[in-house]
Design an enzyme around this catalytic site. Structure first.
Site, PDB file in Angstrom:
ATOM      1  N   HIS A  84       0.690  -1.075   0.056  1.00 20.84           N
ATOM      2  CA  HIS A  84       0.041   0.006   0.152  1.00 20.84           C
ATOM      3  C   HIS A  84       0.948   1.108  -0.043  1.00 20.84           C
ATOM      4  CE1 HIS A  84      -3.573  -2.405   1.153  1.00 20.84           C
ATOM      5  NE2 HIS A  84      -2.680  -3.152   1.696  1.00 20.84           N
ATOM      6  N   SER A 117      16.199  18.592 -16.685  1.00 16.87           N
ATOM      7  CA  SER A 117      15.211  19.782 -16.550  1.00 16.87           C
ATOM      8  C   SER A 117      15.842  21.060 -17.275  1.00 16.87           C
ATOM      9  CB  SER A 117      15.105  19.940 -14.999  1.00 16.87           C
ATOM     10  OG  SER A 117      14.269  21.434 -15.052  1.00 16.87           O
TER      11      SER A 117
END
Length: 461
Positions: free
Chosen positions: A188, A318
């Protein structure tokens, strides 16, 4: 100035640029279907050429083609297979749903090459006729699906299976020395009990092993060929035994276990075998998406993420953030996976729309399947070369996160009970202390007892 010649079909005469070998039906398709630029895949054209070669050989052996005609057809096809006439197969996917125009494109080019050899002049229908000789005993309705199956098998064996085996090899090689690296597991996306990095990667390895098994299982029906069914599956204008002999020729030429389909009505009207195979490609995409995303998560950081894996740095990431490097190979692979999943939806819809005796979504089915095979093959190879080969564990980070995990408390359940173990975890989390400190504070265990029980190395088998 361009030179033209005149070719004809049942609709009349049409001009064709002299340098090309195709005939009237190909030219009409070019004129009538100016829809985008997705051409029939090269491997499908190759499969169709193999089909015509084998058909001509069988027709000659059955006494239905003269030696001179059969030999000229065979020589023409060998030149096509050698890549000599690639610019003569210009038709787009978006044409008739039976693939008739592409079948005729192949028939016309073969006949034209053969006629040039025999007469010195390309084109025409004498002495080699595109229908009466090259297409003898065949229909587009059985030839095109046969080529679809041949192309799928060849692309899979030549591209996809080697790529997946390559990935499997490097995953196994990378993880073989990771059996001593104990890390925290996550369920999870929350902390769970420990496992080794090798155990974690063993799941990925098994997914790829199963992928290869699924491919072999799904190919069993793809090996069955429609040739001999002709127009609707009855075999009209095809001699008895042609289908069996033809499949044997294809199997011999390709070194793949092709056989004639036992029911030609099914193999013309439906493409369930290819829908199933596309489903296998879809499942492989699902597996690769999971593997790639896990590697992306484990490599997140470099300082504020999980950071348990060092991913290779291949290029700047980037245009605004200096020094940023991104998991670009993962991103490329996962985008491919979404495309393959989308392709399967297209194949599913197309496969479900076979009406009566013929499915007429054949070109879009094979286009998407072959694209999926190519995309998966290329992206997996790129992923291996530029990512998997350079993966390295960040031991310090793995140890830090493991030792801080509250879920090590799970091993205390048999000793002090679930409820008391939960109290230790909550206490440690609430006050920012270690599990050992919380256990001592709550008087459940001494430090010595805790150290004897909570040993990550004993929690992984």
């Amino acid at each position: 100035m361009k030179n033209y010649r005149i070719e004809s079909d049942s609709f009349g005469e049409i001009q064709i640029e002299e340098k090309f070998y195709w005939g009237a039906q190909t030219q009409r398709s070019l004129n009538n279907f100016k829809i985008s630029k997705q051409k029939m895949p090269k491997i499908l054209i190759r499969a169709l050429a193999i089909l015509k070669k084998c058909a001509a050989q069988v027709n000659y052996e059955f006494g239905d083609l003269e030696y001179k005609i059969a030999t000229s057809i065979d020589k023409a096809i060998d030149r096509i297979l050698a890549g000599e006439f690639e610019d003569n197969f210009p038709l787009v996917v978006w044409q008739t749903g039976s693939g008739t125009q592409t079948n005729m494109n192949m028939n016309e080019v073969i006949a034209s090459i053969a006629n040039e050899e025999l007469t010195g002049k390309k084109g025409g229908k004498f002495p080699v006729h595109p229908n009466d000789h090259v297409n003898k005993g065949q229909s587009s309705n059985d030839s095109f699906p046969t080529a679809m199956h041949i192309a799928t098998v060849l692309a899979t064996k030549q591209q996809l299976i080697p790529a997946l085996n390559n990935l499997l090899t490097y995953l196994q090689d990378k993880s073989k020395d990771w059996d001593k690296i104990i890390k925290i597991g996550r369920t999870h996306l929350q902390d769970a009990t420990p496992l080794t990095l090798k155990q974690e990667f063993s799941g990925y390895i098994t997914q790829i092993e199963y992928a290869l098994e699924r491919i072999e299982d799904a190919l069993k029906k793809v090996y069955l060929l429609a040739q001999g069914g002709t127009a609707v599956g009855t075999g009209i204008n095809s001699k008895i035994g042609f289908d069996i002999k033809f499949a044997q020729k294809v199997a011999e030429f390709t070194q793949q276990p092709f056989k004639t389909a036992p029911n030609k009505f099914e193999s013309l009207a439906a493409h369930d075998a290819l829908v199933e195979f596309s489903g296998t490609l879809n499942t492989i995409a699902v597996s690769l998406m999971k593997i790639a995303n896990d590697i992306r998560l484990l490599g997140s950081g470099p300082r504020c993420g999980l950071g348990e894996l060092h991913l290779p740095e291949n290029e700047p990431g980037s245009s605004i953030m200096p020094g940023k490097v991104n998991p670009t190979q993962v991103e490329a692979l996962t985008m491919v996976c979404t495309q393959v999943m989308g392709n399967h939806v297209t194949v599913t819809i197309a496969g479900s729309n076979g009406h009566l005796e013929l499915n007429v979504f054949k070109p879009v089915i094979i286009y998407n399947i072959l694209q999926s095979i190519e995309l998966l093959s290329d992206s997996v190879n790129s992923f291996v070369t530029h990512c998997v080969k350079g993966l390295e564990p960040n031991i310090a980070r793995i140890n830090t996160l493991r030792d801080k995990s509250l879920m090590l408390v799970t091993v205390l359940n048999p000793h002090i009970g679930y409820d008391n173990a939960a109290k230790i975890a909550k206490e440690a989390h609430k006050y920012g202390i270690t599990l050992k400190e919380a256990a001592k504070k709550l008087n459940f265990l001494s430090e010595e007892e805790f150290d004897k029980i909570v040993v990550p190395e004993k929690m992984i088998s």
